[in-house]
Design a protein around this motif. Structure first.
Motif, mmCIF file in Angstrom:
data_model
loop_
_atom_site.group_PDB
_atom_site.id
_atom_site.type_symbol
_atom_site.label_atom_id
_atom_site.label_comp_id
_atom_site.label_asym_id
_atom_site.label_seq_id
_atom_site.Cartn_x
_atom_site.Cartn_y
_atom_site.Cartn_z
ATOM 1 N N VAL A 147 50.247 50.524 69.922
ATOM 2 C CA VAL A 147 51.311 49.969 69.082
ATOM 3 C C VAL A 147 52.656 50.065 69.812
ATOM 4 C CG1 VAL A 147 52.625 50.308 66.959
ATOM 5 C CG2 VAL A 147 50.121 50.413 66.921
ATOM 6 N N VAL A 148 52.942 51.245 70.370
ATOM 7 C CA VAL A 148 54.222 51.434 71.057
ATOM 8 C C VAL A 148 54.347 50.464 72.225
ATOM 9 C CG1 VAL A 148 55.554 53.033 72.472
ATOM 10 C CG2 VAL A 148 54.491 53.824 70.363
ATOM 11 N N ASN A 149 53.272 50.319 72.992
ATOM 12 C CA ASN A 149 53.327 49.443 74.157
ATOM 13 C C ASN A 149 53.484 47.976 73.768
ATOM 14 O OD1 ASN A 149 53.114 50.808 76.758
ATOM 15 N ND2 ASN A 149 51.304 51.711 75.844
ATOM 16 N N MET A 150 52.750 47.573 72.713
ATOM 17 C CA MET A 150 52.866 46.177 72.288
ATOM 18 C C MET A 150 54.289 45.897 71.826
ATOM 19 S SD MET A 150 49.416 45.524 70.155
ATOM 20 C CE MET A 150 47.932 44.892 70.895
ATOM 21 N N ALA A 151 54.842 46.833 71.060
ATOM 22 C CA ALA A 151 56.209 46.642 70.578
ATOM 23 C C ALA A 151 57.171 46.560 71.760
ATOM 24 C CB ALA A 151 56.595 47.785 69.644
ATOM 25 N N ALA A 152 56.967 47.444 72.741
ATOM 26 C CA ALA A 152 57.852 47.446 73.910
ATOM 27 C C ALA A 152 57.766 46.117 74.642
ATOM 28 C CB ALA A 152 57.477 48.593 74.840
#
Lengths: 309, 258, 326
Positions: C310-315
């Motif tokens: 999730v964090v990576n996709m958002a980034a």
């Protein structure tokens, strides 16, 4: 325009006639302050780097002897001096080599698909997105995946093997190599492809014998950097190759050593003899990685003139 | 507020490359001086030495004297930041700050100089936009991004931004080369109007433009690639375009240029 | 574009003298295209397989779990009956990564500004390389260094923070120690510095010259130029970069495992010894884990996988948005 002239004492105009009145001191101070902070930030980052390199080199030299490269830890306890990382170095080299053999063809072909075939298609967009996401997978998750699939489900070498470790490493290598290859393929001028097509050369031969060789050195650089990155990975190996103190040349059967897990194992003992081995292991690992980085830089430098056009 | 510029013995370099060679000239206040010449002759470089923008390029340096009335811009202790506040500049491509509104773009230089009072800001912003012949077109959307304007409007916004800090001199580096003919005309009208208050220097590739807007014209040339640019002559525009002293000038303006 | 004209060029040469060669070319083309496409699909399949196998192997352990997997702070999967939950791990992972982010981001952006705007041009690429060296050091070496060099030095720093900032709850507590979540945060901060600074640097170097010169020509000082032209342009790039750093910090295993000393239970006093993270917990407990223990670790790894995903996709989304705005 009358408004301009009537707008009373103009900004930045000093009381005296001089038009080059110095900038207000608060602005100057702020500018200097930020400059100081920016320099400090850089210095702050250099401190840990120097400290890491310094301690690894000074402590690592203690055991950087012939024994370290000639012997395993077989029969050596934490308290004993001597012993070496021969088994670990063998393991690391084998695992990294296998990981490279597995991941490079898949990664290069994926990049070829993204640039040469699928450009703009929905599938290519999805792949491209997940390659990005894949770079962010924690390395330990890659280890857990190989554990869950390869060792627990397929029951292949459930007691650990160098090959399982290599599988985990190859997952970590793939996205890096895909990205590096993509960048290089983008640099290959389009008219080179068209020239080849115009001669009636089939597409796959154009890609294999014109496009890829043109991008070869750049791709090599990317591969070497990816290898350097996974060579230091510890977490996935803990879950896949397990531990052994003995030499095991066969990556397909039984636990294998590796430099990172060797360090992890040695640092778990409080004895100085053991810690010395850990430091030397770290030194050897860093030297291997720096060597690969350096090699990648040299290869990249050779490539530059071609990319420059 | 307009001041005279006197340049003497000016050389400019990019690293080891000698870009302009020994230029001396006087630029009169409240007038428009045009710089013309073939590409690469150093006219833009010379323009950028007049507000010390030349030196922001790594490795670039300047030798010589540039007097703004009685102050040397290159004297030791003179802060280039103060120079640029007094000598404004408009660039070839319109470059409003993309994240700022129209209002904030014009107010940007004022805020730097510590003008904070809303009333004063409003007054100067309106005055500058009127001065740039843009007020009527944007007065209802001052809060919208400056990047949303047309190219010609953006360039006039940049002029408004430059005159908002009330400089003594306004430098324009081919301000119309990225614009369509109608916008170009609007800028030329604006230049004619601004010269009542400012010393204006304009670099242009367009000789008709130089003839239309300027009072004096300077012709620059280079002897060949790799050679530094030189000032060939500077004179009243009418003289340059009808009866120049130098053969090279005549060749250039009549199109007989190699 | 080029690929399309390639097809036309190829199709448009029917009059080849040797018919056999054409068919070989076409068969070769088909095989090669299929291989390329297959490889791409394999990448997608791997991502899917990671999720599937982690879920599959986690389920049996989760079914035998007697505690609430999400809220329990225990980790006793080998006990009878097994009791384990991720509350403490999630807490430790989040806190150590956030601390790392808070410490690393300003420094990393400072470094990026230094390299892009303050250092002499000739040195810039060399200095960039020096910072990249930080990224080349493997995590096991940071762990070794953290344990044997940094940890002994952290006691004083922790006490100092505790006495000066003790009124802030997270810096409070009676026993500031050296193997705390705070120490882990420091090590993580060093490790994520290079990624944040190298992405920020890239963004800064893309700031159009026109914007930089616009600010300078208005009489802006260097800092005012950065504030007016560089930071607004690079904002989403910097946010994306620090989120990528956050993702990296959350997944980091070995360095954290070596630095932290496990003390059961959530402790809001981040300067006190104790704490654990998803990844460190897996590395430390894997050796002794039985069948359910492994399942439990896989389950916790699944949670880590989802969070970092999730964090990576958002980034990525944030970084990608920058491209539209220029």
């Amino acid at each position: 325009m009358t408004a301009v002239s009537k707008s009373a004492p103009g900004p930045g105009r000093s009381a005296k006639g001089s038009s080059l009145a110095p900038v207000s001191s608060s602005r100057k101070i702020k500018d200097r302050l930020v400059q100081g902070l920016v320099y400090a930030a850089f210095a702050l980052a250099i401190i840990p780097l120097l400290s890491v390199l310094w301690t690894v080199i000074t402590n690592g030299l203690a055991r950087l002897d012939a024994d370290f490269f000639a012997f395993s830890m077989n029969g050596v306890t934490a308290r004993d001096g001597g012993g070496g990382a021969y088994h670990a170095i063998i393991g690391t080299l084998e695992q990294v080599a296998i990981a490279t053999v597995i991941s490079v063809p898949v990664a290069v072909l994926t990049a070829v698909y993204l640039i040469e075939y699928g450009a703009g298609s929905r599938l290519a967009k999805a792949i491209s997105f997940f390659v990005d996401v894949m770079t962010g997978i924690p390395s330990i998750v890659a280890g857990l995946f190989v554990l869950a699939m390869w060792m627990l489900t397929l029951q292949i070498a459930p007691e650990g093997s160098g090959f399982a470790g290599a599988l985990a490493l190859s997952i970590l290598m793939m996205p890096t190599v895909v990205r590096a290859t993509e960048e290089m393929l983008k640099l290959v001028p389009g008219d080179l492809r068209e020239a080849s097509y115009a001669l009636g050369v089939p597409r796959w031969r154009t890609i294999c014998f014109v496009v890829l060789p043109t991008a070869l050195t750049g791709i090599l650089t990317g591969i070497m950097l990816a290898v350097a990155r996974v060579m230091g990975e510890t977490a996935p190996l803990l879950l896949t190759i397990f531990f052994t103190k003995a030499i095991n040349f066969n990556p397909f059967d039984g636990p294998q050593g590796s430099l990172p897990t060797f360090i992890w194992d040695q640092v778990s003992n409080p004895q100085q003899t053991s810690l010395d081995r850990a430091w030397t292991g770290a030194l050897v690992l860093i030297l291997l990685i720096m060597l690969l980085n350096l090699g990648a830089r040299l290869v990249a430098r050779r490539f530059k003139p071609a990319a420059g056009r | 507020m307009a001041k005279r510029i006197e340049v003497s013995g000016l050389h400019a370099y990019y690293g080891g490359v000698h870009a302009i060679d020994d230029i001396s000239m006087t630029i009169e206040p409240r007038s428009v001086t045009a710089f013309i010449g073939p590409s690469g002759c150093g006219k833009s470089t010379f323009l950028r030495t007049l507000n010390r923008m030349h030196e922001v390029i790594p490795g670039a340096r300047v030798e010589g004297k540039v007097m703004l009335d009685d102050e040397d811009l290159y004297a030791t202790g003179v802060d280039p930041v103060a120079v640029r506040r007094s000598v404004g500049m408009v660039f070839q491509r319109p470059n409003p700050f993309p994240t700022m509104s129209i209002y904030d773009n014009v107010a940007a230089g004022l805020k730097l100089n510590g003008v904070r009072r809303k009333g004063q800001l409003d007054e100067i912003v309106e005055g500058s936009l009127r001065g740039a012949n843009l007020w009527n077109e944007v007065k209802d959307r001052l809060g919208k991004p400056g990047a949303g304007l047309s190219g010609g409007q953006q360039q006039r916004l940049c002029i408004a931004r430059a005159i908002a800090v009330q400089p003594q001199v306004l430098l324009m580096d081919e301000p119309c080369s990225a614009l369509d003919p109608i916008s170009t005309l609007a800028i030329e009208d604006l230049i004619a109007k601004l010269k009542d208050q400012y010393t204006i220097v304009i670099v242009t590739h367009n000789m008709q433009q130089a003839a239309r807007v300027s009072d004096r014209t300077a012709f620059f040339n280079i002897a060949g690639t790799g050679k530094p640019g030189k000032l060939i002559e500077i004179d009243d525009t009418s003289k340059i375009f009808t009866n120049p002293e130098q053969k090279a000038t005549e060749d250039y303006i009549t199109g007989r240029f190699g | 574009m080029t690929s399309q004209s390639g097809i036309e060029a190829h199709v448009g040469t029917p009059a080849r003298p040797i018919g056999g060669a054409v068919s070989t070319g076409r068969a070769g083309d088909r095989i090669f295209a299929a291989a390329a496409r297959g490889s791409g699909i394999l990448v997608l399949a791997i991502m899917a397989a990671i999720a599937v196998f982690l879920i599959w192997k986690a389920i049996p352990a989760l079914q035998k779990n007697e505690a609430n997997f999400l809220t329990s702070e225990d980790w006793n999967p080998n006990a009878v009956p097994p009791r384990f939950g991720i509350a403490q791990l999630a807490f430790g992972t989040l806190m150590s990564s956030l601390l790392a982010l808070l410490m690393a981001t300003p420094v990393a952006i400072g470094i990026a500004l230094f390299i892009a705007f303050y250092s002499p041009r000739r040195l810039a690429s060399g200095l960039g390389y020096v910072v990249d060296l930080l990224a080349a050091v493997p995590s096991i070496v940071y762990g070794l260094w953290g344990l044997l060099v940094l940890v002994p030095h952290m006691e004083g720093a922790s006490k100092l923070l505790n006495t000066t900032f003790g009124w802030i709850p997270v810096f409070g507590g009676d026993n500031p120690g050296k193997s705390s979540i705070f120490t882990a945060g420091v090590v993580l901060a060093i490790m994520i510095l290079p990624i944040i600074s190298s992405i920020s640097r890239e963004v800064f170097l893309q700031v159009p010259r026109a914007h930089v010169e616009a600010a300078l020509a208005l009489g802006a000082t260097r800092w005012e130029m950065i504030r007016m032209s560089v930071l607004p342009y690079g904002r989403s790039g910097m946010v994306g970069a620090s989120m990528l750093g956050l993702g990296r910090a959350m997944g980091e295993t070995i360095a954290v495992a070596l630095v932290l000393t496990y003390v059961p239970g959530i402790n809001w006093h981040l300067l006190e010894n104790g704490g654990s993270t998803f990844a460190a917990n897996i590395a430390k407990n894997f050796g002794e884990a039985g069948e359910i223990g492994r399942g439990a670790l896989i389950a916790s790894g699944l949670v880590l996988f989802v969070i970092t995903l999730v964090v990576n996709m958002a980034a990525r989304a944030v970084v990608a948005r920058r491209k539209e705005f220029v």
